[in-house]
Design an enzyme around this catalytic site. Structure first.
Site, PDB file in Angstrom:
ATOM      1  N   ASN A 134       0.852  -1.195   0.000  1.00 15.71           N
ATOM      2  CA  ASN A 134       0.000   0.000   0.000  1.00 15.71           C
ATOM      3  C   ASN A 134       0.889   1.247   0.000  1.00 15.71           C
ATOM      4  O   ASN A 134       2.105   1.141   0.000  1.00 15.71           O
ATOM      5  CB  ASN A 134      -0.935  -0.024   1.214  1.00 15.71           C
ATOM      6  CG  ASN A 134      -0.145  -0.145   2.503  1.00 15.71           C
ATOM      7  OD1 ASN A 134       0.603   0.747   2.864  1.00 15.71           O
ATOM      8  ND2 ASN A 134      -0.289  -1.279   3.188  1.00 15.71           N
ATOM      9  N   ASP A 138      -3.926  -6.546   4.347  1.00 16.48           N
ATOM     10  CA  ASP A 138      -4.907  -7.513   4.860  1.00 16.48           C
ATOM     11  C   ASP A 138      -4.803  -8.861   4.155  1.00 16.48           C
ATOM     12  O   ASP A 138      -5.249  -9.871   4.678  1.00 16.48           O
ATOM     13  CB  ASP A 138      -6.320  -6.955   4.679  1.00 16.48           C
ATOM     14  CG  ASP A 138      -6.593  -5.840   5.675  1.00 16.48           C
ATOM     15  OD1 ASP A 138      -6.141  -5.964   6.830  1.00 16.48           O
ATOM     16  OD2 ASP A 138      -7.224  -4.846   5.293  1.00 16.48           O
TER      17      ASP A 138
HETATM   18  N1  CTP Z   1      -4.296  -3.943  11.491  1.00 17.16           N
HETATM   19  C1  CTP Z   1      -3.657  -5.071  11.970  1.00 17.16           C
HETATM   20  N2  CTP Z   1      -3.572  -6.184  11.200  1.00 17.16           N
HETATM   21  C2  CTP Z   1      -4.117  -6.219   9.972  1.00 17.16           C
HETATM   22  C3  CTP Z   1      -4.787  -5.062   9.484  1.00 17.16           C
HETATM   23  C4  CTP Z   1      -4.858  -3.962  10.254  1.00 17.16           C
HETATM   24  O1  CTP Z   1      -3.166  -5.046  13.102  1.00 17.16           O
HETATM   25  N3  CTP Z   1      -4.028  -7.310   9.250  1.00 17.16           N
HETATM   26  C5  CTP Z   1      -4.387  -2.770  12.356  1.00 17.16           C
HETATM   27  C6  CTP Z   1      -3.829  -1.504  11.755  1.00 17.16           C
HETATM   28  O2  CTP Z   1      -2.447  -1.347  12.067  1.00 17.16           O
HETATM   29  C7  CTP Z   1      -4.659  -0.433  12.429  1.00 17.16           C
HETATM   30  C8  CTP Z   1      -6.000  -1.110  12.602  1.00 17.16           C
HETATM   31  O3  CTP Z   1      -5.753  -2.503  12.572  1.00 17.16           O
HETATM   32  O4  CTP Z   1      -4.160  -0.078  13.679  1.00 17.16           O
HETATM   33  C9  CTP Z   1      -7.002  -0.763  11.544  1.00 17.16           C
HETATM   34  O5  CTP Z   1      -6.445  -0.943  10.273  1.00 17.16           O
HETATM   35  P1  CTP Z   1      -7.244  -0.565   8.935  1.00 17.16           P
HETATM   36  O6  CTP Z   1      -6.375  -0.907   7.765  1.00 17.16           O
HETATM   37  O7  CTP Z   1      -7.792   0.819   9.037  1.00 17.16           O
HETATM   38  O8  CTP Z   1      -8.493  -1.495   9.021  1.00 17.16           O
HETATM   39  P2  CTP Z   1      -8.728  -2.999   8.809  1.00 17.16           P
HETATM   40  O9  CTP Z   1      -8.962  -3.617  10.150  1.00 17.16           O
HETATM   41  O10 CTP Z   1      -7.673  -3.619   7.969  1.00 17.16           O
HETATM   42  O11 CTP Z   1     -10.125  -2.985   8.056  1.00 17.16           O
HETATM   43  P3  CTP Z   1     -10.497  -2.494   6.546  1.00 17.16           P
HETATM   44  O12 CTP Z   1      -9.244  -2.738   5.745  1.00 17.16           O
HETATM   45  O13 CTP Z   1     -11.619  -3.365   6.192  1.00 17.16           O
HETATM   46  O14 CTP Z   1     -10.870  -1.054   6.646  1.00 17.16           O
END
Ligand code: CTP
Length: 397
Positions: free
Chosen positions: A209, A278
């Site tokens: 990303n 993710d």
């Molecule tokens: N995070 C994590 N592990 C992942 C994805 C995210 O620990 N695999 C953590 C990020 O570091 C952040 C929080 O979760 O502190 C939210 O991350 P974000 O990318 O905004 O959200 P997601 O939980 O990944 O959800 P989405 O992508 O569906 O918005």
């Protein structure tokens, strides 16, 4: 003060002068610019070249230099200083400064400077206890100079008593406090993740990303400056990692997950600023995947562990968890949902457009529903605001 604070460090003729070399390194690691002024007697004990190498700046030596190797005059040195620190301060320097003499470069700068002045005396115990020295020190502190009291212990002359230069920990911390920096997180073990993760699908390609890592690095840097024992786990990013207690570089989400699992039990809080992918390619080819005529290829992705969610489920009671939420739509509602789903203490919601920029516009939401909408600000400033909350919630402040 600019973002890089400028310390003018005066070194005088005391045996403890060599200890200032380490101080220069410490201050630079905290992000300060250090310019050293040495007196003639200090130069008899230690070579200016050592200070020059460690500070990365020319050393200022004379009030009226024949040639001007360092291009800095006493007045500009005085104006340059956000703090003037005299370490070590000899009895002779203290006497001259207390009398308002300006007969060399350092005493002249000390008279001209408007920034806070701090001095750390170091001398033989009999000199330190001499009533004349006591009177001079009293006068200088009454005039607003900050003194870092010497310690009692074995002295360079072989005797034991008061007069040994204060510990560099104390001197450094007093200098930082004079700069207006707080050390309210002193000793707090803090785990911070930063940067992005990269998920390979062959030896030369990956998915990732656009995160620059600026926010996480700003947090690590501010937390270290405020005295926290920072363990930084960072994926790739566009900015260098600051000097911290422990730095663990990683590449993939799986590696970051392992490192967080291992390190979290030793820490009081986790701030998860990393932009974790993710999904990762299900299969990683051992050799470079070659083009196949004109046909498309399909990349199958598997879910990566949600690192903060798993950390939250396994955390020791009392461990504070701070997450970030990056959103393109419904910023606050989506962030609140993440805070609840992952059982976090705080979440910092930010719109996706701030992903790789210098500034960030954030909303800080706590688990009781408290919501603070902040204006756009530089990432280091937001880092300090987040750490203010961490300090309160962990009981550090
Ligand atoms: N995070 C994590 N592990 C992942 C994805 C995210 O620990 N695999 C953590 C990020 O570091 C952040 C929080 O979760 O502190 C939210 O991350 P974000 O990318 O905004 O959200 P997601 O939980 O990944 O959800 P989405 O992508 O569906 O918005």
């Amino acid at each position: 003060m600019t973002e890089t604070p400028s310390i003018v460090l005066g070194v005088t003729g005391s045996i403890a002068a060599y200890k200032s070399l380490e101080l220069v390194g410490r201050l630079r690691r905290k992000g300060c610019k250090v310019t050293v002024i040495m007196t003639a007697n200090a130069c008899k004990l230690i070579g200016p070249a050592s200070f020059e190498a460690l500070s990365g700046n020319p050393v200022a030596l004379e009030l009226f230099p024949d040639s001007k190797p360092q291009n800095i005059e006493h007045i500009s040195l005085a104006q340059l200083a956000d703090v003037l620190a005299i370490v070590p301060a000899s009895a002779n320097f203290i006497a001259k400064a207390a009398a308002g003499l300006a007969d060399d470069l350092l005493t002249t700068v000390a008279l001209a400077v408007k920034a806070p002045v701090l001095f750390a005396p170091a001398m033989n115990v009999d000199m330190w206890e001499n009533p004349v020295v006591r009177r001079n020190v009293k006068q200088m502190t009454a005039l607003g100079w900050k003194m870092v009291e010497p310690e009692t212990g074995r002295l360079a002359c072989g005797t034991t008593g008061s007069g040994r230069l204060a510990s560099l920990d104390r001197i450094e911390s007093e200098i930082l406090v004079s700069l207006g920096w707080r050390d309210d997180l002193k000793g707090l073990p803090l785990l911070i993740t930063a940067g992005r993760t990269e998920e390979p699908w062959d030896p030369v390609r990956y998915i990732s990303n656009r995160s620059s890592g600026r926010m996480g690095m700003a947090l690590a840097s501010a937390a270290a400056r405020r005295g926290a024992k920072v363990t930084l786990i960072s994926g790739p990013g566009d900015v260098p990692a600051p000097e911290v207690f422990k730095h663990i570089p990683v590449l993939t989400a799986a590696q970051m997950h392992q490192a967080v699992q291992r390190e979290l039990p030793r820490n009081k809080a986790l701030i998860m600023a990393a932009a974790v992918a993710d999904y990762a390619p299900k299969n990683i080819a051992s050799g470079k995947i070659k083009k196949k005529n004109d046909g498309d290829i399909t990349l199958t992705l598997k879910r990566n562990p949600d690192i903060i969610q798993l950390a939250s489920a396994k955390r020791k009671p009392g461990t504070l968890l701070v997450g970030f939420a990056l959103e393109t739509d419904n910023l606050v509602a989506n962030a609140r949902e993440k805070l609840i789903a992952k059982d976090l203490d705080l979440i910092v919601a930010n719109p996706a457009k701030t992903l790789s920029g210098e500034n960030i516009q954030a909303v800080i939401i706590d688990k009781r529903g408290g919501t603070i909408k902040l204006p756009a600000m530089p990432k280091p400033k937001l880092a300090d605001l987040i750490l203010d909350r961490v300090a309160k919630l962990t009981g550090a402040a």
